[in-house]
Design a protein around this motif. Structure first.
Motif, PDB file in Angstrom:
ATOM      1  N   ILE A   1       0.940  14.904  -8.989  1.00 20.96           N
ATOM      2  CA  ILE A   1       0.611  14.319  -7.680  1.00 20.96           C
ATOM      3  C   ILE A   1       0.999  12.848  -7.642  1.00 20.96           C
ATOM      4  O   ILE A   1       1.541  12.361  -6.629  1.00 20.96           O
ATOM      5  CB  ILE A   1      -0.886  14.498  -7.372  1.00 20.96           C
ATOM      6  N   TRP A   2       0.731  12.122  -8.727  1.00 20.67           N
ATOM      7  CA  TRP A   2       1.069  10.703  -8.763  1.00 20.67           C
ATOM      8  C   TRP A   2       2.578  10.489  -8.714  1.00 20.67           C
ATOM      9  O   TRP A   2       3.076   9.632  -7.980  1.00 20.67           O
ATOM     10  CB  TRP A   2       0.479  10.052 -10.006  1.00 20.67           C
ATOM     11  N   PHE A   3       3.349  11.285  -9.457  1.00 18.48           N
ATOM     12  CA  PHE A   3       4.805  11.149  -9.446  1.00 18.48           C
ATOM     13  C   PHE A   3       5.368  11.443  -8.055  1.00 18.48           C
ATOM     14  O   PHE A   3       6.302  10.768  -7.607  1.00 18.48           O
ATOM     15  CB  PHE A   3       5.436  12.081 -10.484  1.00 18.48           C
ATOM     16  N   ILE A   4       4.834  12.450  -7.380  1.00 19.72           N
ATOM     17  CA  ILE A   4       5.272  12.766  -6.021  1.00 19.72           C
ATOM     18  C   ILE A   4       5.073  11.560  -5.112  1.00 19.72           C
ATOM     19  O   ILE A   4       5.975  11.176  -4.360  1.00 19.72           O
ATOM     20  CB  ILE A   4       4.507  13.985  -5.462  1.00 19.72           C
ATOM     21  N   ASN A   5       3.897  10.974  -5.177  1.00 13.84           N
ATOM     22  CA  ASN A   5       3.565   9.871  -4.281  1.00 13.84           C
ATOM     23  C   ASN A   5       4.275   8.576  -4.647  1.00 13.84           C
ATOM     24  O   ASN A   5       4.764   7.852  -3.775  1.00 13.84           O
ATOM     25  CB  ASN A   5       2.048   9.661  -4.255  1.00 13.84           C
ATOM     26  N   LEU A   6       4.334   8.269  -5.942  1.00 13.21           N
ATOM     27  CA  LEU A   6       4.945   6.993  -6.309  1.00 13.21           C
ATOM     28  C   LEU A   6       6.434   6.993  -5.999  1.00 13.21           C
ATOM     29  O   LEU A   6       6.996   5.943  -5.628  1.00 13.21           O
ATOM     30  CB  LEU A   6       4.665   6.644  -7.775  1.00 13.21           C
ATOM     31  N   TYR A   7       7.091   8.139  -6.128  1.00 11.91           N
ATOM     32  CA  TYR A   7       8.516   8.180  -5.785  1.00 11.91           C
ATOM     33  C   TYR A   7       8.692   7.933  -4.294  1.00 11.91           C
ATOM     34  O   TYR A   7       9.640   7.268  -3.868  1.00 11.91           O
ATOM     35  CB  TYR A   7       9.146   9.514  -6.176  1.00 11.91           C
ATOM     36  N   ASN A   8       7.764   8.463  -3.520  1.00  8.19           N
ATOM     37  CA  ASN A   8       7.797   8.226  -2.078  1.00  8.19           C
ATOM     38  C   ASN A   8       7.560   6.749  -1.765  1.00  8.19           C
ATOM     39  O   ASN A   8       8.226   6.165  -0.906  1.00  8.19           O
ATOM     40  CB  ASN A   8       6.739   9.094  -1.395  1.00  8.19           C
ATOM     41  N   PHE A   9       6.615   6.133  -2.485  1.00  9.43           N
ATOM     42  CA  PHE A   9       6.327   4.709  -2.278  1.00  9.43           C
ATOM     43  C   PHE A   9       7.552   3.837  -2.565  1.00  9.43           C
ATOM     44  O   PHE A   9       7.784   2.837  -1.889  1.00  9.43           O
ATOM     45  CB  PHE A   9       5.187   4.235  -3.192  1.00  9.43           C
ATOM     46  N   LEU A  10       8.308   4.214  -3.586  1.00  4.37           N
ATOM     47  CA  LEU A  10       9.410   3.368  -4.025  1.00  4.37           C
ATOM     48  C   LEU A  10      10.749   3.717  -3.379  1.00  4.37           C
ATOM     49  O   LEU A  10      11.788   3.191  -3.766  1.00  4.37           O
ATOM     50  CB  LEU A  10       9.523   3.390  -5.553  1.00  4.37           C
ATOM     51  N   ASP A  11      10.710   4.592  -2.398  1.00  6.86           N
ATOM     52  CA  ASP A  11      11.901   4.874  -1.600  1.00  6.86           C
ATOM     53  C   ASP A  11      11.846   3.971  -0.374  1.00  6.86           C
ATOM     54  O   ASP A  11      11.354   4.363   0.677  1.00  6.86           O
ATOM     55  CB  ASP A  11      11.925   6.350  -1.184  1.00  6.86           C
ATOM     56  N   GLY A  12      12.338   2.729  -0.542  1.00  9.77           N
ATOM     57  CA  GLY A  12      12.191   1.792   0.560  1.00  9.77           C
ATOM     58  C   GLY A  12      13.404   0.930   0.861  1.00  9.77           C
ATOM     59  O   GLY A  12      13.473   0.315   1.914  1.00  9.77           O
ATOM     60  N   ILE A  13      14.367   0.879  -0.045  1.00 14.40           N
ATOM     61  CA  ILE A  13      15.571   0.087   0.215  1.00 14.40           C
ATOM     62  C   ILE A  13      16.799   0.921  -0.129  1.00 14.40           C
ATOM     63  O   ILE A  13      16.716   1.926  -0.842  1.00 14.40           O
ATOM     64  CB  ILE A  13      15.590  -1.237  -0.583  1.00 14.40           C
ATOM     65  N   ASN A  14      17.928   0.469   0.349  1.00 17.40           N
ATOM     66  CA  ASN A  14      19.167   1.226   0.226  1.00 17.40           C
ATOM     67  C   ASN A  14      19.529   1.532  -1.227  1.00 17.40           C
ATOM     68  O   ASN A  14      19.632   0.629  -2.060  1.00 17.40           O
ATOM     69  CB  ASN A  14      20.322   0.439   0.856  1.00 17.40           C
TER      70      ASN A  14
ATOM     71  N   GLY B   1      13.103  14.189   0.711  1.00 16.99           N
ATOM     72  CA  GLY B   1      13.860  13.990  -0.521  1.00 16.99           C
ATOM     73  C   GLY B   1      13.063  13.304  -1.603  1.00 16.99           C
ATOM     74  O   GLY B   1      13.081  13.731  -2.764  1.00 16.99           O
ATOM     75  N   SER B   2      12.326  12.249  -1.245  1.00 14.62           N
ATOM     76  CA  SER B   2      11.619  11.458  -2.260  1.00 14.62           C
ATOM     77  C   SER B   2      10.497  12.233  -2.934  1.00 14.62           C
ATOM     78  O   SER B   2      10.314  12.149  -4.151  1.00 14.62           O
ATOM     79  CB  SER B   2      11.065  10.168  -1.643  1.00 14.62           C
ATOM     80  N   THR B   3       9.750  13.002  -2.161  1.00 13.27           N
ATOM     81  CA  THR B   3       8.657  13.780  -2.768  1.00 13.27           C
ATOM     82  C   THR B   3       9.197  14.881  -3.675  1.00 13.27           C
ATOM     83  O   THR B   3       8.609  15.158  -4.728  1.00 13.27           O
ATOM     84  CB  THR B   3       7.740  14.390  -1.694  1.00 13.27           C
ATOM     85  N   LEU B   4      10.311  15.477  -3.282  1.00 12.24           N
ATOM     86  CA  LEU B   4      10.928  16.508  -4.123  1.00 12.24           C
ATOM     87  C   LEU B   4      11.403  15.909  -5.444  1.00 12.24           C
ATOM     88  O   LEU B   4      11.204  16.506  -6.512  1.00 12.24           O
ATOM     89  CB  LEU B   4      12.103  17.151  -3.390  1.00 12.24           C
ATOM     90  N   LEU B   5      12.011  14.736  -5.403  1.00 11.66           N
ATOM     91  CA  LEU B   5      12.491  14.094  -6.630  1.00 11.66           C
ATOM     92  C   LEU B   5      11.327  13.757  -7.548  1.00 11.66           C
ATOM     93  O   LEU B   5      11.402  13.955  -8.766  1.00 11.66           O
ATOM     94  CB  LEU B   5      13.292  12.843  -6.287  1.00 11.66           C
ATOM     95  N   GLY B   6      10.236  13.237  -6.974  1.00 11.86           N
ATOM     96  CA  GLY B   6       9.060  12.943  -7.784  1.00 11.86           C
ATOM     97  C   GLY B   6       8.494  14.185  -8.440  1.00 11.86           C
ATOM     98  O   GLY B   6       8.103  14.167  -9.617  1.00 11.86           O
TER      99      GLY B   6
END
Length: 320
Positions: free
Chosen positions: A139-152, A201-206
């Motif tokens: 759960i943490w990896f899913i969320n943190l990857y989403n958090f850090l998807d913010g710049i190009n 995309g970000s949640t799947l990668l996490g």
């Protein structure tokens, strides 16, 4: 040849999604959490996910991936679908957490659980503890990857690095499949982004990274620390930021721009510069793993590196 086909599929899917989003005005609006200033199409992660799952099914059909890993990764369809609707309708936090808990349980089920957590001098093999730990880690990896998807290019380059590094260290066609899926998307997202990844995309990668961590740790317990080192740039930043915000008495659900990459951007660094420096740090992390035989010594060195990185960021832009 299959990897070139997947690369072209990801490239083409992303292009068509970008064009469709532009026509339908499906763009990411600028808000208090945004690090961009121009409304830009989102949903590029759909192309990434489609290519990934097509490639994943292919490597399973030709017998190049174990069944338990295949089904655990395939279960990521659930988080992708939920995140797709979240991108469109902004689902409630509770519903997202339910979905994340479901995929965490499903992923662990297909992997047969998390067997052992080693600390070098002792191991924890209590299945109740290890599986609860793994559940929250997913759960943490899913969320943190989403958090850090913010710049190009930031989230995409991290996934590409992990795919290539893992292929070198562990082998496995599935890593090349993931790398091809990400690279096709990155063409449209790197430097001056023409489309964003979005939650799909970000949640799947996490989720994928968490599953890889558990699967390879079940093969060899010390592999857990290899993945933790490879993924250090993301989890260290996200975890430290969470702790700091909690210490400041902030409401954790509130949007913010306090992650290291965001503060570097605020200090005047371009998206391109931040992403390129992150690639350099990841290369150093890989070198630490590659040249230091003892994984626990490598972990210590990696943490020292991350502490210096965060100290540098704090000097560029303080954590308020």
């Amino acid at each position: 040849m299959i990897y070139i086909i997947l690369l072209l599929l990801s490239f083409s899917f992303t292009y068509f999604i970008k064009e469709y989003a532009m026509k339908k005005s499906l763009v990411a609006t600028v808000n208090e959490r945004s690090s961009h200033t121009v409304p830009t199409p989102h949903g590029g992660g759909i192309a990434l996910a489609l290519t990934w799952f097509l490639g994943l099914i292919y490597v399973y059909m030709i017998g190049e991936i174990q069944s338990n890993l295949f089904y655990a990764l395939l279960f990521g369809v659930v988080i992708s679908v939920v995140s797709f609707f979240d991108d469109i309708y902004e689902l409630s936090a509770k519903l997202r957490l339910v979905a994340q808990s479901l995929v965490a349980i499903g992923g662990l089920y297909f992997l047969g659980g998390f067997e052992s957590l080693t600390f070098g001098v002792f191991d924890i093999q209590n299945s109740l503890f290890t599986n609860i730990f793994a559940f929250f880690m997913i759960i943490w990896f899913i969320n943190l990857y989403n958090f850090l998807d913010g710049i190009n290019g930031y989230a995409g380059s991290e996934a590409l690095f992990l795919s290539l590094a893992a292929f070198v260290l562990f082998g496995g066609s599935h890593f090349l499949v993931l790398g091809a899926a990400v690279l096709g998307f990155l063409f449209w997202n790197f430097n001056k982004a023409k489309i964003f990844m979005g939650d799909v995309g970000s949640t799947l990668l996490g989720y994928n990274i968490a599953i890889f961590t558990i699967y390879y740790a079940n093969q060899e317990a010390t592999n857990f620390w290899i993945w933790i080192i490879l993924f250090a740039l993301f989890w260290f930043d996200a975890t430290l930021t969470l702790i700091r915000r909690k210490k400041n008495g902030e409401r954790l659900s509130q949007a913010h721009k306090k992650h290291a990459y965001q503060r570097l951007n605020q200090s005047g660094w371009s998206h391109f510069k931040v992403t390129n420096y992150s690639i350099g740090i990841n290369i150093v992390l890989f070198a630490i793993l590659y040249f230091i035989a003892n994984v626990f010594v490598a972990f210590f060195v990696a943490m020292v590196l991350m502490a210096f990185v965060m100290r540098f960021v704090d000097k560029k832009k303080s954590f308020d």
